[in-house]
Design an enzyme around this catalytic site. Structure first.
Site, PDB file in Angstrom:
ATOM      1  N   ILE A  68       0.889  -1.154   0.000  1.00 43.76           N
ATOM      2  CA  ILE A  68       0.000   0.000   0.000  1.00 43.76           C
ATOM      3  C   ILE A  68       0.930   1.206   0.000  1.00 43.76           C
ATOM      4  O   ILE A  68       1.860   1.295   0.804  1.00 43.76           O
ATOM      5  CB  ILE A  68      -0.957   0.016   1.211  1.00 43.76           C
ATOM      6  CG1 ILE A  68      -1.867   1.252   1.157  1.00 43.76           C
ATOM      7  CG2 ILE A  68      -0.238  -0.096   2.537  1.00 43.76           C
ATOM      8  CD1 ILE A  68      -2.973   1.235   2.209  1.00 43.76           C
ATOM      9  N   SER A  69       0.726   2.111  -0.940  1.00 48.17           N
ATOM     10  CA  SER A  69       1.677   3.196  -1.156  1.00 48.17           C
ATOM     11  C   SER A  69       1.754   4.143   0.025  1.00 48.17           C
ATOM     12  O   SER A  69       0.796   4.300   0.790  1.00 48.17           O
ATOM     13  CB  SER A  69       1.297   3.989  -2.411  1.00 48.17           C
ATOM     14  OG  SER A  69       1.461   3.215  -3.566  1.00 48.17           O
ATOM     15  N   GLN A  70       2.895   4.774   0.144  1.00 52.45           N
ATOM     16  CA  GLN A  70       3.101   5.835   1.127  1.00 52.45           C
ATOM     17  C   GLN A  70       2.063   6.937   0.899  1.00 52.45           C
ATOM     18  O   GLN A  70       1.811   7.329  -0.244  1.00 52.45           O
ATOM     19  CB  GLN A  70       4.513   6.392   0.932  1.00 52.45           C
ATOM     20  CG  GLN A  70       4.908   7.513   1.848  1.00 52.45           C
ATOM     21  CD  GLN A  70       6.309   8.018   1.521  1.00 52.45           C
ATOM     22  OE1 GLN A  70       6.966   7.492   0.619  1.00 52.45           O
ATOM     23  NE2 GLN A  70       6.752   9.025   2.237  1.00 52.45           N
TER      24      GLN A  70
END
Length: 219
Positions: A68-70
């Site tokens: 899950i992206s920053q």
């Protein structure tokens, strides 16, 4: 039946703190993007054991070799798209579905494609139970999704070795693509604007690190 999620004072407070960090320290200026991030409970996308990590400005593993992206990366890419209500947006790489929710919160009509079958089924089930209903597709996102083109915006959430020509042709004239391009270690964020039938403006921005875009028109 929708899930009964926990969104108590602690999680709401942590989300507000994250939004302040993105605004004040990360210099995200688009208030619509910040508001959308403030509405989507990121801890829902984590096992309860790791809820204490959900509002840190970091990427986090979600299985199948993906993350899950920053939050900063999500905000940065979304801000570059300048989403307007009812924009038709193609998202390459559904992943956890968190970025998908941000696009939906901004009022976009979202077409999202994921190549990992387990992630595709998990995210589709999970987002629908949360009350989010994008158009989900399982397949090779490196080729775009030509059967539903053209799109106002295209967002690529994995690092590509080049900008796929087949994707550019799926943009409307005046449309925008945001895609990280580079090698497997780091990529430059690229914005491409379609000026007319044959011409594009390409703008190279900051350096990021994404998981690789895999497929016929990628790695």
């Amino acid at each position: 039946m929708a899930y009964k999620f926990v969104d108590n004072y602690r999680e709401k407070g942590a989300r507000k703190k994250l939004v302040r960090l993105l605004k004040d320290e990360r210099q995200i200026e688009d208030t619509n993007v910040l508001d959308a991030i403030g509405r989507v409970p990121r801890h829902y996308f984590f096992d309860e054991t790791f809820w204490n990590q959900a509002y840190r400005d970091i990427a986090f593993p979600i299985g199948e070799g993906q993350t899950i992206s920053q939050p900063y990366t999500v905000a940065y890419q979304t801000q570059l798209l300048h989403i307007r209500k009812n924009d038709k947006v193609l998202e390459i790489g559904t992943g956890s579905g968190y970025q998908t929710c941000i696009l939906l919160e901004l009022g976009a009509e979202v077409y999202t494609i994921e190549r990992q079958e387990k992630l595709f089924h998990r995210s589709k089930l999970f987002l629908n139970k949360m009350g989010y209903f994008p158009n989900f597709f399982l397949g090779d996102g490196s080729k775009g999704l030509s059967e539903h083109a053209p799109y106002d915006k295209i967002l690529v959430t994995a690092g590509a070795p080049f900008v796929p020509e087949i994707m550019l042709k799926q943009l409307k004239v005046g449309g925008t693509m945001v895609i990280p391009v580079g090698d497997e270690k780091s990529q430059k964020m690229i914005t491409v604007i379609r000026l007319n039938e044959n011409d594009y403006e390409r703008i190279e921005l900051d350096t990021f690190r994404f998981v690789p875009l895999v497929g016929d028109q990628a790695w």
